[in-house]
Every structure is written in C-alpha cells, then in structure tokens.
Design a protein around this motif. Sequence first.
Motif, PDB file in Angstrom:
ATOM      1  N   GLY A 351      41.644  35.776  49.840  1.00 25.37           N
ATOM      2  CA  GLY A 351      41.828  36.169  51.404  1.00 25.37           C
ATOM      3  C   GLY A 351      41.699  37.264  51.933  1.00 25.37           C
ATOM      4  N   THR A 352      40.782  38.698  51.174  1.00 27.14           N
ATOM      5  CA  THR A 352      41.058  39.798  52.081  1.00 27.14           C
ATOM      6  C   THR A 352      39.565  40.181  51.268  1.00 27.14           C
ATOM      7  N   GLN A 371      42.627  46.551  52.743  1.00 31.31           N
ATOM      8  CA  GLN A 371      43.307  45.001  53.223  1.00 31.31           C
ATOM      9  C   GLN A 371      43.594  44.597  52.230  1.00 31.31           C
ATOM     10  N   VAL A 372      43.734  44.392  50.539  1.00 32.32           N
ATOM     11  CA  VAL A 372      44.135  44.276  50.380  1.00 32.32           C
ATOM     12  C   VAL A 372      46.085  44.705  49.867  1.00 32.32           C
ATOM     13  N   CYS A 396      45.965  42.797  40.527  1.00 35.39           N
ATOM     14  CA  CYS A 396      44.847  41.745  40.019  1.00 35.39           C
ATOM     15  C   CYS A 396      44.389  41.684  38.737  1.00 35.39           C
ATOM     16  N   LYS A 397      44.278  43.288  38.044  1.00 34.34           N
ATOM     17  CA  LYS A 397      42.694  42.648  36.891  1.00 34.34           C
ATOM     18  C   LYS A 397      44.267  41.809  35.754  1.00 34.34           C
ATOM     19  N   LYS A 398      45.488  42.780  35.859  1.00 33.98           N
ATOM     20  CA  LYS A 398      46.202  42.203  34.534  1.00 33.98           C
ATOM     21  C   LYS A 398      46.652  40.445  35.250  1.00 33.98           C
ATOM     22  N   HIS A 399      46.590  40.214  36.187  1.00 35.98           N
ATOM     23  CA  HIS A 399      46.641  38.914  36.332  1.00 35.98           C
ATOM     24  C   HIS A 399      46.002  37.919  36.470  1.00 35.98           C
ATOM     25  N   LEU A 401      43.199  38.093  39.224  1.00 33.74           N
ATOM     26  CA  LEU A 401      43.392  37.569  40.322  1.00 33.74           C
ATOM     27  C   LEU A 401      42.237  39.040  41.231  1.00 33.74           C
ATOM     28  N   PRO A 402      41.736  38.447  42.055  1.00 36.72           N
ATOM     29  CA  PRO A 402      40.415  38.555  42.414  1.00 36.72           C
ATOM     30  C   PRO A 402      40.984  40.360  43.272  1.00 36.72           C
ATOM     31  N   TYR A 403      39.928  41.445  43.200  1.00 33.53           N
ATOM     32  CA  TYR A 403      39.784  42.289  44.231  1.00 33.53           C
ATOM     33  C   TYR A 403      38.859  42.710  45.068  1.00 33.53           C
ATOM     34  N   ASN A 404      38.001  42.400  45.656  1.00 37.49           N
ATOM     35  CA  ASN A 404      36.846  42.704  46.572  1.00 37.49           C
ATOM     36  C   ASN A 404      37.201  43.381  47.349  1.00 37.49           C
TER      37      ASN A 404
END
Length: 446
Positions: A351-352, A371-372, A396-399, A401-404
């Motif tokens: 959401g961030t 923000q993340v 985030c990359k390991k799991h 998950l998005p890091y926008n």
Amino acid sequence: MESRKLISLQELSGHSKPEDLWISIQGKVYDVTHWAKSHPGGASPLHSLAGQDVTDAFVAYHPATAWRHLDPFFTGYYLRDYSVCDASKDYRKLVYEFTKMGLFDRKGHVTFVTLLFMAVLFVSSVVGVLRSDTWWVHLLCGGAMGFLWIQSGWIGHDSGHYRIISNPRINRFAQVLTGNCLTGISIAWWKWNHNAHHIACNSLEFDPDLQHMPFFAVSSKFFGSLTSYFYERKMNFDPVTRFLVSHQHWTFYPVMCFARINLWAQSFILLLSKRRVPYRGQEILGILMFWIWYPMLVSCLPNWWERVMFVVASFVITGIQHVQFCLNHFSSSVYVGPPSGNDWFEKQTQGTLDIKCSPWMDWFHGGLQFQVAHHLFPRLPRCQLRKVSPLVQELCKKHNLPYNSESFWKANAMTVSTLRTAALQARDLTSPVPRNLVWEAVNTYG
C-alpha cells in the motif's frame, strides 16, 4: 507441570468488539478491553486489529520497554495455532538489529535544524508584512508562511511517531507550539488520524487517509457507499458525490491548495467532540493562539486584495505537502475490510510508494520519500531512513513483495491516472445522455 490453557485463532476472533477486545502477541493472549481508552496510540488501532495476533504491529510501534507493561492484561491463554511466516521472522530480526545498532535512538540534528529554519521563515514573514509596503514582498511573505507550515508538518509527523526531544515536557511543548500554535492543527487529531492510517494502510473502510468523499475516490469500490469505521459513518455515493468524483482528476490540485481548511475543521470537530482527547485544554489553547496571531498578522496588510493574496499564497505553497501525502498511497494497492495481523507486513509494502530523490532534497520530502521503510519502522527517525532503505528492499525482494519507487513527477502522474480511472468509471454510471464530440475530446485525454 501444569498444562497451558489454549485458545484457537477462531476463538480469539470472537473477542473482537470494543466491549470484549482480546489480542495476541507472540502467542500470548491479552484482554485490552478496558485499556483501549487509555492506549497512548488511541483506541482505533486496537479496534482495527481486535481478535487477531498483532505481534508485527506491536513490534513496529513499541520500544522494548513496552513489553513489561503487558503482564497485567494476560488472560492466561496461549494461542494454540500460533505460527510465524518467514517474512515476519525476517522483519522482526531486522527490528532487533536496528534496536541493537541504536538507530531508533539516533535522531541526529534534523529537529534542531528544522526548528531553526521554521524560526527564520516565521520572522521573515512577520517582518516582511510589518516593515514593507510592497505587494510582491507580501506575496513572498505568504509563501514563506506556507513553507513554515510544511516544515511544521514534518515536525508534527515525526513527533507523532517518536519523541523528537528527550525531555517529555519540552517534547510536548514543541508539539503544541509547532502544530497547534503555528499551524492551527491539533496534534491530538493528527496522532489519532495518523495512527489509524498506519495500522490500516490503504483499507478503504478503515484508513482515513483514503476517505475523502465527496471530493475524491481512489477506487470504484467506493461507489458502493462503503462504511468508514474510523469516522463511524456511511460514505454515501450520492449524485453530488458522483459529479465531484467524475471530475476529480481535474480538481485534485486546486482542492489540495485549500486542503488545510479541512485539517482545521477536523481539529475543531475532534476537540469539541465527546471523544476522549488527552490534554484537551492544551490543545484548545494552542488552537486559539493560532486564531489570534494569524488573523492579526493578515489584518496588518494594507488592503483586502493583499490580505487575500497573502492567505492564498500560504495555502497554495502548503498545498504541496498535501499532494505529497497523497502520492505515497493513492496509486497503490487498496482493499476492503479490516487490516489483518497475519499479513500486516505485506499490506504495508503493497500500500505504499517511495519517491526517488537525491539526498540534498530530503528536507523537501520530510522522510515521506522512504514511505515503505517508514511504514515498516515508524519509530525510526527520518535521518535513518535512507540508511535502512536498501535493507528493506532486500527483505522485500527475498520474500517476493513489492517495493514500489518512482520519481516525484511520475508519482504525480500515477496519482492523477488513478483518479482519472475512477472518475471515468463514475461518469459511466451517470451519463445516460449521448456523449457529444466535445465530451469525447475532453475525456479521451482527460
């Protein structure tokens, strides 16, 4: 050896009402029904996560010293099916590492420099109004006042998450001075609103930072007249709202220029309500001081058009900050329903949106550019966010998950695009008449 009393997640979920509120932290079950009203972060976070395991959220928002305060609320029950996913395990390890490194306590000189900058802006604006007869100087003074409000916003944001000054009394004084007295915004309202936003990041029903009806709707899901569990009212999607939302990609920036009026109104609504407000007297006194000095300063200008010009300039400049608040979330993933303790970490990343910028521009973004990292580690001083951001990206990359992360200009484009998409969907609901060529020309490139 006495066997433990166990309770299942399903049984725990049955204790999710304000009058019967249980939570689990690391497998131990606590009854916080009567504590909710006294919770320093407000009752809203506890109500949003009631009847769930809240370990990740607790770790994020509380220092190690908070653990010793839990024992009086222990029910004697343990969670039978308590488990921790790999992402949460790594997240908690990272919190522990940051604590061991002392990052949560190293606040740097950001607060001092910001307060000094604010003092310069305030004095410059006041002196310019009182000593100059030139209209363009008065215009610049209005802009300086807007920049003062922006910097005050960053101080208020920081102080809502951690103690910006070690001495608690001086810290409280700084909060009221920079928030209530200088900007007219209640720090109590800010903390109440912002804590709810962090816990329920991008929930359409629980996150107040997405609930801007009738002016804005970031998703067509709002068209079903959802209920705001923060404001405790239904967000009706009536004909007036449909009209405003259908033009929201055009009105976004003009409305942001005057969004401060809403913050003033929300402050008054809270302080005059029956809701429990800590230090209500201090809050009201601070607000009253603002409404004494600011109108007096404006009245010192020589004529009405310069007074209007000064006020509008201060509004427009501080509107930049209101836009910044929207960029981090408006174009990100949203959902309907309450936040879940089991995927709290994942929801924060989904959401961030980060804003890419050079280190020399950190003062402009006030920490919101990371923000993340800020949502995952809200107690972390903003001067540490750039340092930990690469570690968050690796996590985030390991799991998976998005890091926008996007540039400031691309984030603006994405926000407007999100609003435009919802606007055109709203028009489809309310356009029974044939669309003429002018309508098509405007909305094809709208």
